[in-house]
Design an enzyme around this catalytic site. Structure first.
Site, mmCIF file in Angstrom:
data_model
loop_
_atom_site.group_PDB
_atom_site.id
_atom_site.type_symbol
_atom_site.label_atom_id
_atom_site.label_comp_id
_atom_site.label_asym_id
_atom_site.label_seq_id
_atom_site.Cartn_x
_atom_site.Cartn_y
_atom_site.Cartn_z
ATOM 1 N N GLU A 97 -3.748 -21.598 2.824
ATOM 2 C CA GLU A 97 -5.007 -20.887 2.663
ATOM 3 C C GLU A 97 -4.941 -19.821 1.587
ATOM 4 O O GLU A 97 -3.906 -19.222 1.342
ATOM 5 C CB GLU A 97 -5.471 -20.274 3.973
ATOM 6 C CG GLU A 97 -4.568 -19.178 4.431
ATOM 7 C CD GLU A 97 -5.120 -18.442 5.632
ATOM 8 O OE1 GLU A 97 -6.193 -18.794 6.121
ATOM 9 O OE2 GLU A 97 -4.452 -17.513 6.052
ATOM 10 N N CYS A 118 -6.280 -13.370 -2.622
ATOM 11 C CA CYS A 118 -5.141 -13.187 -1.719
ATOM 12 C C CYS A 118 -4.474 -14.550 -1.534
ATOM 13 O O CYS A 118 -5.099 -15.473 -1.020
ATOM 14 C CB CYS A 118 -5.676 -12.645 -0.399
ATOM 15 S SG CYS A 118 -4.468 -12.555 0.910
ATOM 16 N N CYS A 125 5.734 -18.588 8.586
ATOM 17 C CA CYS A 125 6.612 -17.477 8.204
ATOM 18 C C CYS A 125 7.741 -17.376 9.223
ATOM 19 O O CYS A 125 7.534 -17.582 10.414
ATOM 20 C CB CYS A 125 5.832 -16.165 8.167
ATOM 21 S SG CYS A 125 6.856 -14.753 7.674
ATOM 22 N N CYS A 129 6.820 -11.289 13.024
ATOM 23 C CA CYS A 129 6.276 -9.998 13.440
ATOM 24 C C CYS A 129 5.357 -10.260 14.626
ATOM 25 O O CYS A 129 4.569 -11.215 14.617
ATOM 26 C CB CYS A 129 5.522 -9.333 12.292
ATOM 27 S SG CYS A 129 6.576 -9.072 10.862
ATOM 28 N N CYS A 132 1.397 -10.804 14.244
ATOM 29 C CA CYS A 132 0.878 -11.584 13.120
ATOM 30 C C CYS A 132 0.679 -13.055 13.469
ATOM 31 O O CYS A 132 1.558 -13.684 14.064
ATOM 32 C CB CYS A 132 1.831 -11.459 11.945
ATOM 33 S SG CYS A 132 1.384 -12.489 10.543
ATOM 34 N N GLY A 182 2.943 -16.078 4.828
ATOM 35 C CA GLY A 182 4.325 -16.127 4.371
ATOM 36 C C GLY A 182 4.875 -14.805 3.878
ATOM 37 O O GLY A 182 4.152 -13.841 3.681
ATOM 38 N N GLU A 183 6.182 -14.789 3.707
ATOM 39 C CA GLU A 183 6.871 -13.606 3.189
ATOM 40 C C GLU A 183 7.276 -13.927 1.749
ATOM 41 O O GLU A 183 8.208 -14.697 1.517
ATOM 42 C CB GLU A 183 8.086 -13.308 4.079
ATOM 43 C CG GLU A 183 9.082 -12.312 3.517
ATOM 44 C CD GLU A 183 8.466 -11.001 3.038
ATOM 45 O OE1 GLU A 183 7.745 -10.342 3.804
ATOM 46 O OE2 GLU A 183 8.711 -10.640 1.872
ATOM 47 N N SER A 214 3.328 -8.045 -1.344
ATOM 48 C CA SER A 214 3.483 -7.349 -0.079
ATOM 49 C C SER A 214 4.704 -7.915 0.643
ATOM 50 O O SER A 214 4.868 -9.126 0.749
ATOM 51 C CB SER A 214 2.224 -7.556 0.768
ATOM 52 O OG SER A 214 2.399 -6.980 2.044
ATOM 53 N N SER A 237 5.043 -3.370 4.062
ATOM 54 C CA SER A 237 4.462 -3.395 5.400
ATOM 55 C C SER A 237 5.358 -2.566 6.304
ATOM 56 O O SER A 237 6.385 -3.053 6.774
ATOM 57 C CB SER A 237 4.392 -4.841 5.911
ATOM 58 O OG SER A 237 3.456 -5.564 5.152
ATOM 59 N N LEU A 238 4.974 -1.327 6.518
ATOM 60 C CA LEU A 238 5.837 -0.427 7.297
ATOM 61 C C LEU A 238 5.540 -0.552 8.792
ATOM 62 O O LEU A 238 6.395 -0.915 9.577
ATOM 63 C CB LEU A 238 5.650 1.012 6.805
ATOM 64 C CG LEU A 238 6.701 2.015 7.268
ATOM 65 C CD1 LEU A 238 8.077 1.665 6.741
ATOM 66 C CD2 LEU A 238 6.310 3.428 6.853
ATOM 67 N N HIS A 239 4.314 -0.262 9.168
ATOM 68 C CA HIS A 239 3.808 -0.468 10.536
ATOM 69 C C HIS A 239 4.530 0.277 11.649
ATOM 70 O O HIS A 239 4.156 0.161 12.814
ATOM 71 C CB HIS A 239 3.767 -1.954 10.911
ATOM 72 C CG HIS A 239 3.102 -2.829 9.902
ATOM 73 N ND1 HIS A 239 2.087 -2.400 9.080
ATOM 74 C CD2 HIS A 239 3.303 -4.131 9.578
ATOM 75 C CE1 HIS A 239 1.711 -3.390 8.292
ATOM 76 N NE2 HIS A 239 2.427 -4.444 8.563
ATOM 77 N N ASN A 313 -6.411 -6.196 13.363
ATOM 78 C CA ASN A 313 -7.388 -7.261 13.505
ATOM 79 C C ASN A 313 -6.898 -8.207 14.596
ATOM 80 O O ASN A 313 -5.822 -8.790 14.487
ATOM 81 C CB ASN A 313 -7.505 -7.990 12.165
ATOM 82 C CG ASN A 313 -8.635 -8.964 12.139
ATOM 83 O OD1 ASN A 313 -9.725 -8.679 12.591
ATOM 84 N ND2 ASN A 313 -8.366 -10.129 11.599
ATOM 85 N N CYS A 356 -4.516 -13.426 6.903
ATOM 86 C CA CYS A 356 -3.145 -13.639 7.330
ATOM 87 C C CYS A 356 -3.025 -14.760 8.365
ATOM 88 O O CYS A 356 -2.901 -14.511 9.545
ATOM 89 C CB CYS A 356 -2.562 -12.337 7.863
ATOM 90 S SG CYS A 356 -0.801 -12.209 7.640
HETATM 91 N N1 SAH Z 1 4.752 -11.191 4.747
HETATM 92 C C1 SAH Z 1 4.207 -10.162 3.944
HETATM 93 C C2 SAH Z 1 2.860 -10.533 3.335
HETATM 94 C C3 SAH Z 1 1.853 -11.239 4.204
HETATM 95 S S1 SAH Z 1 1.105 -10.310 5.479
HETATM 96 C C4 SAH Z 1 4.102 -8.869 4.714
HETATM 97 O O1 SAH Z 1 4.306 -8.893 5.913
HETATM 98 O O2 SAH Z 1 3.857 -7.845 4.076
HETATM 99 C C5 SAH Z 1 -0.011 -9.236 4.640
HETATM 100 C C6 SAH Z 1 -0.354 -7.994 5.443
HETATM 101 O O3 SAH Z 1 -1.210 -8.319 6.549
HETATM 102 C C7 SAH Z 1 0.881 -7.318 6.043
HETATM 103 O O4 SAH Z 1 0.833 -5.934 5.881
HETATM 104 C C8 SAH Z 1 0.745 -7.713 7.497
HETATM 105 O O5 SAH Z 1 1.477 -6.859 8.298
HETATM 106 C C9 SAH Z 1 -0.746 -7.647 7.703
HETATM 107 N N2 SAH Z 1 -1.214 -8.279 8.938
HETATM 108 C C10 SAH Z 1 -0.703 -9.332 9.599
HETATM 109 N N3 SAH Z 1 -1.428 -9.625 10.707
HETATM 110 C C11 SAH Z 1 -2.415 -8.702 10.753
HETATM 111 C C12 SAH Z 1 -3.477 -8.442 11.673
HETATM 112 N N4 SAH Z 1 -3.666 -9.214 12.730
HETATM 113 N N5 SAH Z 1 -4.302 -7.403 11.417
HETATM 114 C C13 SAH Z 1 -4.134 -6.641 10.330
HETATM 115 N N6 SAH Z 1 -3.153 -6.832 9.431
HETATM 116 C C14 SAH Z 1 -2.292 -7.853 9.637
HETATM 117 FE FE1 SF4 Z 2 5.577 -12.924 8.175
HETATM 118 FE FE2 SF4 Z 2 4.305 -10.849 7.022
HETATM 119 FE FE3 SF4 Z 2 3.303 -12.026 9.242
HETATM 120 FE FE4 SF4 Z 2 5.539 -10.569 9.402
HETATM 121 S S1 SF4 Z 2 3.473 -9.833 8.834
HETATM 122 S S2 SF4 Z 2 5.198 -12.589 10.353
HETATM 123 S S3 SF4 Z 2 6.524 -11.041 7.458
HETATM 124 S S4 SF4 Z 2 3.540 -12.948 7.234
#
Ligand code: SAH
Ligand code: SF4
Length: 365
Positions: A97, A118, A125, A129, A132, A182-183, A214, A237-239, A313, A356
């Site tokens: 996508e 995007c 992936c 996480c 995600c 993906g990463e 990212s 992506s710190l979180h 989200n 995502c």
């Molecule tokens: N793998 C990479 C890039 C893809 S994710 C990464 O993790 O950075 C892109 C961004 O979307 C990341 O910051 C991820 O943490 C965020 N993301 C994933 N699921 C989400 C959700 N349900 N709501 C909001 N952001 C989300």
């Molecule tokens: Fe993979 Fe990024 Fe989703 Fe984590 S947030 S599972 S690294 S796509």
């Protein structure tokens, strides 16, 4: 991980030198390479039959021995006035996508908007996480460089068809973010090769400063990335602002904890002279405490980073949810008091986050 061998090589993954060499196998002279590149990246045609100044025999040879887009556009769906999703099907049936986001611009004509594309870098992936959707089913495979580049070309053609512009001009988007499925740093070579094609004068000639990768924090790759000659941006992506909170939702934090990650991104921004973005999804009762906000402020100050707060989200089947608006504001005001440059992603962006992994999941189900 699944093994994937494309049936025919795509010209999209090739540098001009590789293309010249490839064409020479068919007995075609070097100057043809420049023409083919122009058709691919300036005029952005969909097939060899549109490459009008090539001899018939050459067009036939090309379609017998190679391809352009290795994936076909399955469907393009407007999720809202702002986002449009493209679902692409790979040769092996896998779904990829891509999302086009049109942010309306205030004060300018109603049809002008800033467009961000995007893109995905992998199918699924491996990093899992907890919040995600992309990681739910694990990693299927890496995308090839051609499959990554092809996402831009599908969007370009779609946009050109809508606006009826002469497609022989610069690409119709303003920013590129590797924030789809993906990463990106786990598919390092293909992502860097795709970025080279995006940025090169012979390619899409797109400014590297408008490209953001990212990452969830792969330390060795971040260090390697710092030595790449292209000036793209990095978002981390710190979180979670402490190891305890971060490792609860991001398993990768066990491998690369904050005391290794923070110095690696600090070196990156020092070497590149670029401001870093810290992404911080706000999840209720997980990382939305005052303490997390203060710790986040400290990290952001140390890194001179901009913070992007993203109200979570919801993902079907997962227990997490976004904090209420008061709590989001309280978190944001702590950053404000600490004079940290930050933005809170607006409600409008709700479906932007669905970039995502979510479209693919629904479709496959
Ligand atoms: N793998 C990479 C890039 C893809 S994710 C990464 O993790 O950075 C892109 C961004 O979307 C990341 O910051 C991820 O943490 C965020 N993301 C994933 N699921 C989400 C959700 N349900 N709501 C909001 N952001 C989300
Ligand atoms: Fe993979 Fe990024 Fe989703 Fe984590 S947030 S599972 S690294 S796509």
């Amino acid at each position: 991980m699944m093994r994937f061998e494309p049936a025919k090589p795509s010209l999209y993954g090739m540098t001009p030198e590789q293309l010249t060499e490839f064409l020479s196998e068919g007995g075609f002279p070097a100057f043809r390479s420049k023409q083919v590149l122009e058709w691919m990246y300036r005029k952005r045609v969909a097939g060899f039959e549109d490459m009008k100044n090539l001899p018939n025999t050459m067009r036939e040879w090309l379609s017998d021995n190679s391809c352009l887009s290795p994936n076909e556009l399955l469907l393009s769906k407007k999720a809202s006035d702002i986002t449009e999703k493209l679902l692409l099907k790979g040769e092996d049936g896998t779904l990829i996508e891509t999302v086009l986001i049109r942010y309306p611009q205030r004060g300018v004509g109603s049809d002008t908007s800033r467009k961000t594309i995007c893109v995905s870098s992998q199918v699924g992936c491996a990093y899992g996480c907890k919040f995600c959707a992309s990681g739910l089913a694990g990693l299927k495979r890496d995308l090839t460089a051609a499959e990554i580049i092809s996402q831009f070309l599908h969007v370009s053609r779609l946009e050109a068809a809508i606006t009826e512009t002469n497609s022989d001009q610069s690409v119709p988007f303003d920013n590129i973010v590797f924030m789809g499925m993906g990463e990106p740093l786990a598919n390092y070579d293909n992502v860097v090769s795709a970025i080279r094609t995006l940025n090169a004068e012979w390619g899409l000639h797109f400014g590297a400063r408008r490209i953001t990768i990212s990452t969830s924090g792969l330390v060795p790759q971040i260090r390697k990335l710092a030595d790449e000659p292209i000036q793209f941006r990095l978002a981390l992506s710190l979180h979670g602002a402490t190891n305890a909170v971060r490792e609860k939702i991001m398993p990768i934090n066990k491998r690369y904890p904050l005391e290794e990650l923070i110095p690696a991104v600090a070196d990156f921004s020092r070497k590149k002279g670029r401001m870093l973005t810290l992404e911080f999804i706000l999840i209720e009762d997980v990382n939305d405490s005052y303490e997390q906000a203060h710790r986040l402020a400290k990290i952001a100050r140390e890194l001179h980073a901009h913070v992007n707060l993203i109200p979570y989200n919801r993902v079907e089947g997962l227990p997490w949810k976004r904090p209420n608006i008061q709590r989001q504001q309280a978190f944001s005001s702590i950053l404000k008091n600490e004079q940290i440059s930050h933005t809170v992603r607006k409600e409008k962006g709700h479906d932007i986050d669905a970039a995502c992994g979510q479209l693919r999941l629904r479709h496959e189900n």
